[in-house]
Design a protein around this motif. Structure first.
Motif, PDB file in Angstrom:
ATOM      1  N   UNK A 120      40.042  34.819  65.088  1.00 15.68           N
ATOM      2  CA  UNK A 120      41.243  35.433  65.659  1.00 15.68           C
ATOM      3  C   UNK A 120      41.657  36.571  64.741  1.00 15.68           C
ATOM      4  N   UNK A 121      42.320  37.568  65.297  1.00 12.92           N
ATOM      5  CA  UNK A 121      42.742  38.709  64.487  1.00 12.92           C
ATOM      6  C   UNK A 121      43.779  38.333  63.432  1.00 12.92           C
ATOM      7  N   UNK A 122      44.394  37.168  63.546  1.00 13.62           N
ATOM      8  CA  UNK A 122      45.396  36.747  62.558  1.00 13.62           C
ATOM      9  C   UNK A 122      44.773  36.131  61.305  1.00 13.62           C
ATOM     10  N   UNK A 123      43.464  35.872  61.318  1.00 15.12           N
ATOM     11  CA  UNK A 123      42.786  35.333  60.136  1.00 15.12           C
ATOM     12  C   UNK A 123      42.377  36.496  59.226  1.00 15.12           C
ATOM     13  N   UNK A 124      42.224  36.216  57.952  1.00 13.52           N
ATOM     14  CA  UNK A 124      42.085  37.286  56.968  1.00 13.52           C
ATOM     15  C   UNK A 124      40.699  37.460  56.363  1.00 13.52           C
ATOM     16  N   UNK A 125      39.943  36.389  56.244  1.00 11.66           N
ATOM     17  CA  UNK A 125      38.711  36.436  55.460  1.00 11.66           C
ATOM     18  C   UNK A 125      37.761  35.354  55.962  1.00 11.66           C
ATOM     19  N   UNK A 126      36.484  35.552  55.695  1.00  9.92           N
ATOM     20  CA  UNK A 126      35.482  34.524  55.982  1.00  9.92           C
ATOM     21  C   UNK A 126      34.771  34.176  54.687  1.00  9.92           C
ATOM     22  N   UNK A 127      34.257  32.958  54.620  1.00  9.67           N
ATOM     23  CA  UNK A 127      33.558  32.488  53.427  1.00  9.67           C
ATOM     24  C   UNK A 127      32.457  31.524  53.848  1.00  9.67           C
ATOM     25  N   UNK A 128      31.511  31.257  52.941  1.00  9.35           N
ATOM     26  CA  UNK A 128      30.460  30.290  53.275  1.00  9.35           C
ATOM     27  C   UNK A 128      31.059  28.959  53.733  1.00  9.35           C
ATOM     28  N   UNK A 129      30.505  28.450  54.830  1.00 10.49           N
ATOM     29  CA  UNK A 129      31.017  27.201  55.370  1.00 10.49           C
ATOM     30  C   UNK A 129      29.941  26.363  56.027  1.00 10.49           C
ATOM     31  N   UNK A 130      28.696  26.620  55.673  1.00 12.43           N
ATOM     32  CA  UNK A 130      27.587  25.898  56.286  1.00 12.43           C
ATOM     33  C   UNK A 130      26.804  25.136  55.226  1.00 12.43           C
ATOM     34  N   UNK A 131      26.703  23.829  55.422  1.00 16.88           N
ATOM     35  CA  UNK A 131      25.917  22.969  54.529  1.00 16.88           C
ATOM     36  C   UNK A 131      26.309  23.141  53.068  1.00 16.88           C
ATOM     37  N   UNK A 132      27.584  23.047  52.797  1.00 16.49           N
ATOM     38  CA  UNK A 132      28.104  23.148  51.433  1.00 16.49           C
ATOM     39  C   UNK A 132      28.028  21.764  50.795  1.00 16.49           C
ATOM     40  N   UNK A 133      27.313  21.678  49.709  1.00 20.39           N
ATOM     41  CA  UNK A 133      27.090  20.405  49.023  1.00 20.39           C
ATOM     42  C   UNK A 133      28.283  20.122  48.106  1.00 20.39           C
ATOM     43  N   UNK A 134      28.859  18.940  48.237  1.00 25.45           N
ATOM     44  CA  UNK A 134      30.007  18.617  47.414  1.00 25.45           C
ATOM     45  C   UNK A 134      30.262  17.132  47.336  1.00 25.45           C
ATOM     46  N   UNK A 135      31.226  16.751  46.503  1.00 24.25           N
ATOM     47  CA  UNK A 135      31.547  15.338  46.315  1.00 24.25           C
ATOM     48  C   UNK A 135      31.972  14.669  47.616  1.00 24.25           C
ATOM     49  N   UNK A 136      31.632  13.405  47.712  1.00 28.48           N
ATOM     50  CA  UNK A 136      31.985  12.583  48.860  1.00 28.48           C
ATOM     51  C   UNK A 136      32.581  11.288  48.314  1.00 28.48           C
TER      52      UNK A 136
END
Length: 193
Positions: A120-136
């Motif tokens: 949407x035009x109201x959002x400001x930025x994009x960042x990596x969001x696919x298969x991000x490895x992290x704590x569970x």
């Protein structure tokens, strides 16, 4: 865990903001149902958080949420970052669409809009969001995808900037962050702007 995991400890992953302090705030019940985001945002700000990551959102505007966020950004100098949502919709999501919040969409490994990411035009930025490895849970690690992890990555970068430029306001840090992006409209012609 994506925001502030340690480095050089031979465990799991590492974060951009690895040397920064963080304050986890529980806003859900035992089943994971979101209860009171406003109290969580206010609590974190009053405890000294300089960046608040909001990996949650709703298509419904809330005046009380907008008021709390205006208070913490204007009066307590907090930078608020929020996820855009994962329904592949061109709609505003709150708090990400509020003018004093950095709204974050998600990208895949090729810098293209992640298929589930809202836009949407109201959002400001994009960042990596696919298969991000992290704590569970229970000392495990897993791959996660979506705008929540993308918002966490942006929050981590914002925390690092605030620690380095510690005399600058949330507005100045926001400007630094948004002016340092790679422009990827040519990779995402259907989602330009």
């Amino acid at each position: 865990g994506i925001i502030a995991t340690q480095t050089n400890n031979a465990i799991g992953t590492a974060s951009t903001a690895f040397n920064c302090r963080y304050l986890p705030v529980k806003i859900t019940d035992i089943s994971g149902q979101v209860l009171d985001t406003n109290s969580g945002i206010l609590y974190a700000a009053q405890k000294g958080a300089q960046v608040i990551n909001c990996s949650f959102g709703s298509a419904e505007f809330s005046q009380s949420e907008a008021d709390i966020i205006t208070y913490v950004t204007d009066s307590l100098d907090v930078l608020v970052i929020a996820s855009a949502g994962n329904s592949n919709l061109n709609i505003p999501i709150y708090p990400a669409s509020l003018p004093n919040v950095i709204g974050v969409c998600a990208l895949d490994e090729m810098d293209k809009k992640l298929s589930i990411s809202n836009y949407h035009s109201s959002f400001d930025i994009s960042a990596p969001g696919s298969s991000i490895y992290g704590p569970y849970i229970e000392n495990e690690y897993s791959f996660k995808s979506g705008t929540s992890v993308a918002a966490a990555i942006v929050s981590s970068a914002a925390i690092l900037l605030r620690s380095y430029f510690y005399t600058e306001s949330n507005i100045e840090i926001r400007t630094r962050l948004l002016n340092s992006v790679d422009f990827i409209n040519h990779l995402n012609p259907l989602y330009s702007s």
